[in-house]
Design an enzyme around this catalytic site. Structure first.
Site, short mmCIF file in Angstrom:
data_model
loop_
_atom_site.label_atom_id
_atom_site.label_comp_id
_atom_site.label_asym_id
_atom_site.label_seq_id
_atom_site.Cartn_x
_atom_site.Cartn_y
_atom_site.Cartn_z
N ASN A 242 0.87 -1.18 0.00
CA ASN A 242 0.00 0.00 0.00
C ASN A 242 0.92 1.23 0.00
O ASN A 242 1.48 1.59 1.03
CB ASN A 242 -0.90 -0.03 1.24
CG ASN A 242 -1.81 1.18 1.33
OD1 ASN A 242 -1.82 2.02 0.43
ND2 ASN A 242 -2.55 1.29 2.43
N GLU B 160 -5.62 -5.11 10.44
CA GLU B 160 -4.64 -4.04 10.66
C GLU B 160 -4.98 -3.32 11.96
O GLU B 160 -5.84 -2.42 11.97
CB GLU B 160 -4.70 -3.02 9.51
CG GLU B 160 -4.26 -3.56 8.17
CD GLU B 160 -3.63 -2.48 7.30
OE1 GLU B 160 -2.46 -2.65 6.92
OE2 GLU B 160 -4.27 -1.45 7.04
N GLU C 152 -7.17 4.62 7.78
CA GLU C 152 -6.95 6.04 7.45
C GLU C 152 -8.18 6.63 6.76
O GLU C 152 -8.50 7.80 6.93
CB GLU C 152 -5.68 6.17 6.59
CG GLU C 152 -4.43 5.95 7.44
CD GLU C 152 -3.23 5.36 6.70
OE1 GLU C 152 -3.21 5.37 5.46
OE2 GLU C 152 -2.29 4.88 7.39
N HIS D 279 -9.80 1.00 4.87
CA HIS D 279 -8.54 1.23 5.58
C HIS D 279 -8.77 2.19 6.75
O HIS D 279 -9.59 3.11 6.65
CB HIS D 279 -7.50 1.81 4.61
CG HIS D 279 -6.12 1.78 5.18
ND1 HIS D 279 -5.68 2.73 6.08
CD2 HIS D 279 -5.09 0.91 5.02
CE1 HIS D 279 -4.44 2.43 6.43
NE2 HIS D 279 -4.06 1.33 5.80
N GLY E 221 2.06 2.34 11.07
CA GLY E 221 3.02 3.45 11.07
C GLY E 221 3.66 3.73 12.42
O GLY E 221 4.35 4.73 12.59
N LYS F 151 0.16 4.23 -0.38
CA LYS F 151 -0.52 5.40 0.21
C LYS F 151 -0.31 6.64 -0.66
O LYS F 151 -0.15 6.52 -1.88
CB LYS F 151 -0.08 5.58 1.67
CG LYS F 151 -0.30 4.29 2.49
CD LYS F 151 -0.24 4.48 3.98
CE LYS F 151 -0.47 3.14 4.68
NZ LYS F 151 -0.43 3.22 6.13
N SER G 114 3.15 -1.97 10.48
CA SER G 114 4.57 -1.97 10.89
C SER G 114 5.32 -3.26 10.59
O SER G 114 6.19 -3.66 11.36
CB SER G 114 4.70 -1.61 12.37
OG SER G 114 4.36 -0.25 12.58
P1 13P Z 1 2.75 0.54 7.81
O1 13P Z 1 3.31 -0.73 7.22
O2 13P Z 1 3.46 1.78 7.37
O3 13P Z 1 2.56 0.43 9.28
O4 13P Z 1 1.27 0.68 7.17
C1 13P Z 1 0.45 -0.41 7.19
C2 13P Z 1 -0.76 -0.10 6.41
O5 13P Z 1 -1.53 0.78 6.74
C3 13P Z 1 -0.97 -0.87 5.18
O6 13P Z 1 -2.25 -0.67 4.66
#
Ligand code: 13P
Length: 240
Positions: free
Chosen positions: A8, A160, A90, A88, A166, A10, A202
């Site tokens: 991802n 997740e 976010e 997601h 993150g 982002k 992470s």
């Molecule tokens: P990180 O791997 O940066 O923690 O992000 C995970 C994520 O949100 C994947 O969709």
């Protein structure tokens, strides 16, 4: 069964950086994995004749029409997208997406024969209050309320934990296993079948082995560790 590796990306990269990224990962990832790269919408058309599958990070639920700024599943299909991340954390946090909206998106994605990667996960407070299973059950059952047994087969769930995204902090292998088994149980109770569950949050060189080696984990949803092609490739080489 090959494990699924989803990157991802982002909201990262300029066009030039994206060109370099594509060059950087081309032919480099072992075909022991099924790989899906999810760039921003604006870069999807740069991924024609690509070695891996491509995915989108979100979608709207109508096929076409006056929905300024939105992108539909059929448009993504026409660009060769095979998977779409939906729900997601976010999107839930910054765009106030709720379980019902996520359910509509899942339905619309399935209509185009695209695989939804449906994200669920608890916040740190919810975990501390021992509400993890309740939260996950609600997220699953509300979003999947209109999804049939035929349709559920094409859905991939990604666990997740919001507090792991993150943050550099991950649940222990045991905690991941426990939650994934719970998610599988909820799906089994409703549909009487097994579903694929990915882990995300992470994932890095230090922890990837212990997570991917869990039999319950069908694959990984990787954010920051997928952004540098060298790091990403060498991380995946550790688990070939
Ligand atoms: P990180 O791997 O940066 O923690 O992000 C995970 C994520 O949100 C994947 O969709």
């Amino acid at each position: 069964m090959k494990k699924l590796i989803v990157a991802n990306l982002k909201m990262n990269f300029t066009k030039e950086e994206m060109i370099d990224y594509i060059k950087g990962i081309k032919n480099q990832i072992s075909n022991n994995f099924e790989v899906v790269i999810c760039p921003s919408f604006v870069y999807l058309s740069m991924f024609q004749n690509f070695d891996y599958k491509i995915g989108a990070q979100d979608v709207f639920y109508f096929v076409q029409g006056s929905y300024t700024g939105e992108v539909s599943p059929i448009q993504l299909k026409s660009l060769g997208v095979s998977h779409i991340i939906v729900g997601h954390s976010e999107r839930r946090k910054y765009f106030k997406e709720d379980d019902l909206l996520i359910g509509k998106k899942i339905k619309a994605i399935l209509k185009q024969n695209i695989k939804p990667i449906f994200c669920v996960g608890e916040t740190l407070t919810e975990r501390q209050l021992k509400k993890t299973t309740n939260i996950l059950k609600n997220q699953l059952l509300i979003a999947l309320k209109d999804i049939s047994k035929e349709e559920i087969k094409d859905i991939i769930i990604a666990y997740e934990p919001v507090w792991a995204i993150g943050s550099g902090i991950t649940p222990t292998a045991n905690q991941i296993k426990e939650v994934i088994l719970y998610i599988k149980k909820v799906i089994m109770n409703k549909y009487n079948l097994e579903i694929k569950v990915l882990y995300g949050g992470s994932v890095n060189k230090e922890n990837i082995k212990s997570i991917i080696n869990l039999e319950e984990v069908a694959g990984l949803l990787i954010g920051s560790s997928s952004l540098d092609p060298n790091y990403f490739i060498s991380m995946l080489d550790l688990i070939v």
